[in-house]
Structures are given as structure tokens and as C-alpha cells.
Design a protein around this motif. Structure first.
Motif, PDB file in Angstrom:
ATOM      1  N   ALA A  16      -9.380 -40.360  11.728  1.00 14.00           N
ATOM      2  CA  ALA A  16      -9.012 -39.006  11.327  1.00 14.00           C
ATOM      3  C   ALA A  16     -10.241 -38.130  11.128  1.00 14.00           C
ATOM      4  CB  ALA A  16      -8.182 -39.046  10.041  1.00 14.00           C
ATOM      5  N   ALA A  34      -5.770 -36.052   8.628  1.00 16.15           N
ATOM      6  CA  ALA A  34      -6.846 -35.052   8.556  1.00 16.15           C
ATOM      7  C   ALA A  34      -6.371 -33.704   8.025  1.00 16.15           C
ATOM      8  CB  ALA A  34      -7.467 -34.857   9.941  1.00 16.15           C
ATOM      9  N   ILE A  56      -3.276 -39.684  12.843  1.00 14.67           N
ATOM     10  CA  ILE A  56      -4.585 -39.173  12.425  1.00 14.67           C
ATOM     11  C   ILE A  56      -4.573 -37.668  12.168  1.00 14.67           C
ATOM     12  CG2 ILE A  56      -5.879 -41.050  13.475  1.00 14.67           C
ATOM     13  CD1 ILE A  56      -6.545 -39.182  15.798  1.00 14.67           C
ATOM     14  N   GLY A  96      -5.920 -30.584  15.239  1.00 12.65           N
ATOM     15  CA  GLY A  96      -5.514 -31.508  14.190  1.00 12.65           C
ATOM     16  C   GLY A  96      -4.292 -31.044  13.428  1.00 12.65           C
ATOM     17  N   ARG A 131      -8.043 -45.850   9.778  1.00 16.49           N
ATOM     18  CA  ARG A 131      -7.342 -44.579   9.947  1.00 16.49           C
ATOM     19  C   ARG A 131      -8.181 -43.419   9.408  1.00 16.49           C
ATOM     20  NH1 ARG A 131      -2.056 -44.168  11.261  1.00 16.49           N
ATOM     21  NH2 ARG A 131      -2.692 -46.100  12.295  1.00 16.49           N
TER      22      ARG A 131
END
Length: 347
Positions: free
Chosen positions: A334, A287, A283, A345, A330
Motif C-alpha cells: 500500500a 492507502a 492496497i 489509490g 499489505r
């Protein structure tokens, strides 16, 4: 750092994900499963499209079925305007009616954002042929008539969705993968031996604005363009409140236009996972394009999760049902990274 005035009228909550439109499958059960997936996996569900069902379920046929008093039929070269409605148009209308029946069944009691899609006028004009001539894109008057017809038909479609899902806050997506080609003058003629003249950006914007303004003040209009060279300025000046695109196609030279759109409160629907079966990244990696873009442009992290929505890169018609579900999940997971500290992230 650019200054952003807080906005509170996006119809979704922060950390949102949604799909683009198409799903795999070729029958009613596949469509029902796609609906259950959209409503089960996503904070912003949408009405899936299954082009695998054949004539009338494709993007062009589905879009043409919304045209008011402009019937179409299928010829060997593709969709063409005709004098009267026939079986091809009936198939397209029937597909959409059954899809709305399924939506009503799955969305019982739903309250929240809901996205629906329709082919945009420039992509439609570059695909549908006139009765006795070239593509509609070759005739400025035909394009004008098509825009007015599509506005009327789309308004009726929106009204039907509202009746079936009264708790929905509607996001209406116009699919315009053909718009960059229309602007660049690369759309082939019906014969395939030439190219149609380029459309002036101001005309492209005006026609889109006519359509968008007819959707109603209580609709949030976005435009999806998964092709290279997204015309950000054309879409922004046309009144699009959101722009949906494949994040992998973004270039640094696009970022000034993207920054201007963000400052104008335009939302970005960033496609961050492939639309065909592959090994899905973690994730944080999914992102990352949104986090890095926001950081490079210098905008405050607090607005990222509100103004950016994560999606697959394009439709999922070429994927397996299992992958389609996993890809949407997903994107959903994310999107939650976007409201955390951006540094987390990026690890």
C-alpha cells in the motif's frame, strides 16, 4: 495550499512501511521468524518484541530493564522499584540480550533504516510503582529521575544496536500509549480507587525533550501513541521527528495540529491495517486514509510518500504469525500507492 520546504534527511526512502513492535510467539524460534519477516517484508525493518514470552518481555518490563541504576521487580500489582536487581529484572535483560543476538544474526550486512522501540517515560511512570507508595507518576521527582535513568540506559541500548548492525540508520520509537491518560488525569492510583493528578503539557513536553535530546543527533526519534487524543503539540515541541498513530482514531479536529506538524517536517507513521486477524483490504483501500488526509490538508502529493510511513494500527502480538506477515506485506504494498498519482489509490 500549504507550502512545504523539501526535506532530505528522513532516514528512509519514499514509499516506506514498517511495523509497530510486538509480534505473536513465545520462544526464540518465534522471535527469529519475526525478525526474518521484518527484514524480508519491509523496506524499514524493526526489532520485534514478543510479550507472549512472559515476565520481562512485556512493554513495561522491557522498558524498565533499560533503566540505569533503578532496579525493578514484579509484585502482584505489577512492576515496582526495588533496592537490588533480582530474577525478574534478569529475565527482562536476558530477553533483550537474546533479541539483539538474533538481530545481529538476521541483519548481517544490512544497510538502511532500522527501527527499535522502547517504552516512553510517561507510560512507564504510569505503570511502575515506587518502593513504598503510589505509581512513579505521582511523584514529580521520581519522574525526573526515571527520565534521566532511561536516557542513560537507552543510549547504551542504541550503542549496542549500532555495534551489531553498523549499517543501520536508526529510528528510535518511544511507545507512549499512556501519555494521553497522564495529561487528562485518568491514570488510576496504585489502589485503583482514585486518579492521579493530570500532568501539565509543558512538563510532559520538557521530560520527553530531555529523553529525546539524549538519543544523539544521528538518531531519528519518533513517538508511538495508539490511544485516542494523541497530544500532537506536546510531541512536536518535545522534539519528536515522527508521530506514530492509529489512523482510524483520527478526528477532523486533530487536523490543524497535524497540519502544523507536517509543515514542521514531522513524519507520520499511520496505522492502516488492524493488528488482529481479519480480512485484509485491497492496497488502495489500505492507502486511502493517508491519501485522503493529505488531500484534505492541501499538501502537495509529491511529499506524501516521503513524509508518511504505513504501519499496522498497533502491535501484532494478538495476531497469528501468518496474519502478521500478511499485514506487514499489505502495508508495504500500500505504501507504493502513495508515490503514484493519488487519484489511482482512491479508485
Amino acid at each position: 495550499m500549504p507550502k512545504l520546504v523539501p526535506v532530505t534527511d528522513y532516514p528512509w526512502e519514499e514509499a516506506t512501511a514498517t511495523g509497530v513492535g510486538s509480534h505473536p510467539g513465545d520462544d526464540r524460534e518465534a522471535h527469529m521468524e519475526a525478525l526474518r519477516t521484518a527484514f524480508g517484508e519491509l523496506p524499514m525493518p524493526y526489532l520485534p518484541e514478543l510479550p507472549g514470552r512472559g515476565v520481562g518481555a512485556d512493554m513495561i518490563g522491557r522498558g524498565a530493564s533499560l533503566l540505569a541504576e533503578l532496579p525493578v521487580e514484579v509484585q502482584p500489582s505489577g512492576w515496582r522499584f526495588t533496592d537490588r536487581s533480582g530474577r525478574d529484572l534478569k529475565r527482562a535483560v536476558d530477553h533483550l540480550a537474546r533479541d539483539l543476538d538474533g538481530l545481529e544474526e538476521v541483519a548481517q550486512g544490512y544497510v538502511g533504516p532500522l527501527k527499535i522501540q522502547a517504552c516512553g517515560p510517561w507510560t512507564l511512570a504510569g505503570a511502575v510503582e515506587l518502593r513504598h507508595g503510589d505509581k512513579a507518576l505521582s511523584d514529580a521527582g521520581a519522574v525526573r529521575d526515571m527520565v534521566e535513568s532511561l536516557a542513560e540506559g537507552l543510549a547504551g541500548h542504541i550503542a549496542q544496536v549500532r555495534r551489531r548492525v553498523p549499517g543501520a540508520r536508526l529510528v528510535v520509537q518511544l511507545d507512549e500509549p499512556g501519555l494521553p491518560g497522564a495529561l487528562a488525569g485518568t491514570v488510576p492510583t496504585a489502589s485503583g480507587f482514585g486518579r492521579l493528578p493530570a500532568v501539565e503539557p509543558v512538563i510532559a513536553s520538557e521530560r520527553l525533550r530531555t529523553l529525546i535530546s539524549g538519543l544523539g543527533d544521528d538518531v531519528f526519534p519518533i513517538v508511538h501513541c495508539c490511544a485516542p487524543d494523541v497530544p500532537f503539540e506536546v510531541l512536536r515541541t518535545a522534539g519528536a521527528r515522527g508521530i506514530s498513530l492509529d489512523a482510524s482514531l483520527l478526528r477532523r479536529r486533530d487536523e490543524d495540529a497535524i497540519g502544523e506538524a507536517i509543515e514542521a517536517d514531522v513524519a507520520f507513521f499511520l496505522g492502516v491495517v488492524p493488528g488482529v486477524d481479519t480480512r485484509l483490504a485491497d492496497i488502495g483501500v489500505v492507502a486511502k486514509p493517508a491519501l485522503e488526509l493529505w488531500r484534505r490538508l492541501g499538501f502537495a502529493p509529491a511529499r506524501l510518500a516521503e513524509q508518511v510511513v504505513l504501519t499496522p494500527a498497533c502491535g501484532l502480538a494478538g495476531a497469528s504469525p501468518r496474519y502478521a506477515r500478511a499485514a506487514l506485506a499489505r502495508c508495504r504494498d500500500a505504501a507504493r500507492v502513495l508515490r503514484e498519482d493519488p487519484g489511482e489509490g482512491m479508485e
